[in-house]
Design a protein around this motif. Sequence first.
Motif: not given
Lengths: 501, 177
Positions: A253-269
């Motif tokens: 129910x928190x798709x925005x947070x989930x997507x943003x955090x994951x994409x940040x993780x991908x880019x930083x990784x």
Amino acid sequence: MTMIDALLSSVEQLFSLATLVSMMIGVMAGVVAAAIPGFTITMAIVLTLPVTFTMPPLQGVATMLAVYVGGGSGGLISAALLGIPGTPSAVATTFDAYPMARKGEPGRALALGIWASFFGALISAVVLIVAAPPLAMIAVKLGPWEYFSLILFAVTVVASLVGKSILKGLMMSLLGLFVATVGQDPMMGVPRFTFGVDVLAAGIPFLVVLIGIFAVSQLASEVENPTALQRGESLVSGKLHFRPLAVMREVLSRPGNLLRSSMLGVVIGAVPGAGGSIANLIAYDQAKRASKTPERFGTGIADGVVASESGNSATAGGGLIPMIALGIPGSAVDAVLMAALMVQGVSVGPRLIMDSADLVYGMFLAMFLAAGMVLAFCLISMRWFLRITEIPKSIIVPVVLVCCAVGALALNNRITDLYLLIGVGLVGYLLAKLDYPLAPLVLGVILGPIAETNLRRALMADEDWTLFFTRPISAGLLILAVLSVVFTVRRLLQQRKIART
Amino acid sequence: MNDATDTASRPGREANSERGKALANVIFNAVLAALFVGLFVQAGDLPSSMWEPLGAGSFPRLILGALIIFNLAIVFQSAMALRQTDQATSEGAGRWFAQRRLAFATLTAFCVYALLMPWIGFALASLLFLLAVQIILGARRGRRLLIACLVAAVFGLGLYALFSHVFLISLPPGRLW
């Protein structure tokens, strides 16, 4: 080999009983290792490496990926239940998961973290599959000039991201590049800096350096403080109640947070040198900024746990992007994975995806599979997690040191490798005490031969060295390298100014 | 670090360790710089090639040159930091080691372990090492000592069996028997 053939071949290799079992053991080992404070994910992967020597390439890499993905979730356990991050990647998880657990909802805190990790790993695997092949297509067209500049950029970024002093970071990268020159020269086969010592003739064994730097020296720092040796009182008491499905809905129910955090993780990784330890903090910070109720962060809310855990788990897929597409590892863990492939005789570089398509697709699938296994394992075994964090360091440290010795002996069965391990461990320990960051050294060692080969190839093709500055992509990368140093120096100077006032 | 050995005083521990670190850096990086100068000279003897402008020695010399510069820069930086810190409040090297005695004891045990292994074999050496380090780290009596013995037996013998029978990687069996 067509794409379908490669995919089918990888499925066949991956879904064999041996691979599934070794992956499952890897997942468990990763979760447990990361849950124990003082035992890092890198340590777990480094120690898994020797075990994979006897396996076929895909099984070996899949097992290591399983440890990696498992480790991404394991740090959450001690973060939520003890308020101590099991690994540096779980620092931000303590901000909200621990208060939540203390308020009487430890089960919900764990389940939130587990589901967020799962979705983070899943999203990063999707991005990896979408991004790596096209990037590799571009990378194949790069000449040696661009490659050399790219490595220079990677080295400066790593040096500027870790540690307190960029001078020390750069010095460690250079030391790594130098260590890699010991042994045979990559173009002519001339022995260099071997001083007639047999052990050095084939170069300083990379695995031994890895174990020494990331395990032995780290373990020595773990036992420094006699009063902190006794750990084990669990700060959260009571039974764990959890409803996995309800919590899954809560995470989704928190798709925005989930997507943003994951994409940040991908880019930083994907940025060399930055990894889970940075991603969780940035993802948490961004979630807080985007939230309508930022003041509730830190009091034990679900958004904080979701941001940190999906952010740190997503770095796993992100870090594999430059490794698969360019042959340049995004973090120390990816350097270990790359070393595993090299030991197996697989040449890593932009052609990997074309030459060993089945292996690369297998790695993609293994990421998904590992994420699912971690989820299943964590949900089933959550009740025993408290016990894991209670194991005292007086047991962990000697046991892991013996594992280090096994790791150093496994490759060549030479006792001299064990002596070298102790030497590297001692030097690594002293370097760490003098504030030298160790990750740049390891990346330097793995990037050294690639840098040298490309530099010499470039000048063989054309003696004009100005081409490094006049070819647009190469020039762009060099400018980025300079900028990364300049910005870091500026940031450090500002910090020093603030510290003085 | 000899001038800092005995004048350890209480206040300002942060400054103390800063000073010790700066001094250690000056010595350490100066030694490294000298070492790299030696290697730089040695690399000049490496053969060049007919086929390429850079021979075997050029890349190492490039790296070593940069290493010399960076090490001297750190020596300079640390020397400046050393001048800024107060001489009177310096932490002794002896105390620095004493505070980390458990870490060094563990590493020393690891050295002894490595030296013994070719003679008494992996299994027995590991068993003794595991027991010794657990005792060093505080498992001295009662239940904890019992657990320590158990852990030593299981991991010492277990790892040997696991590697020689399952992974087919042989670990040193020991020269004495």
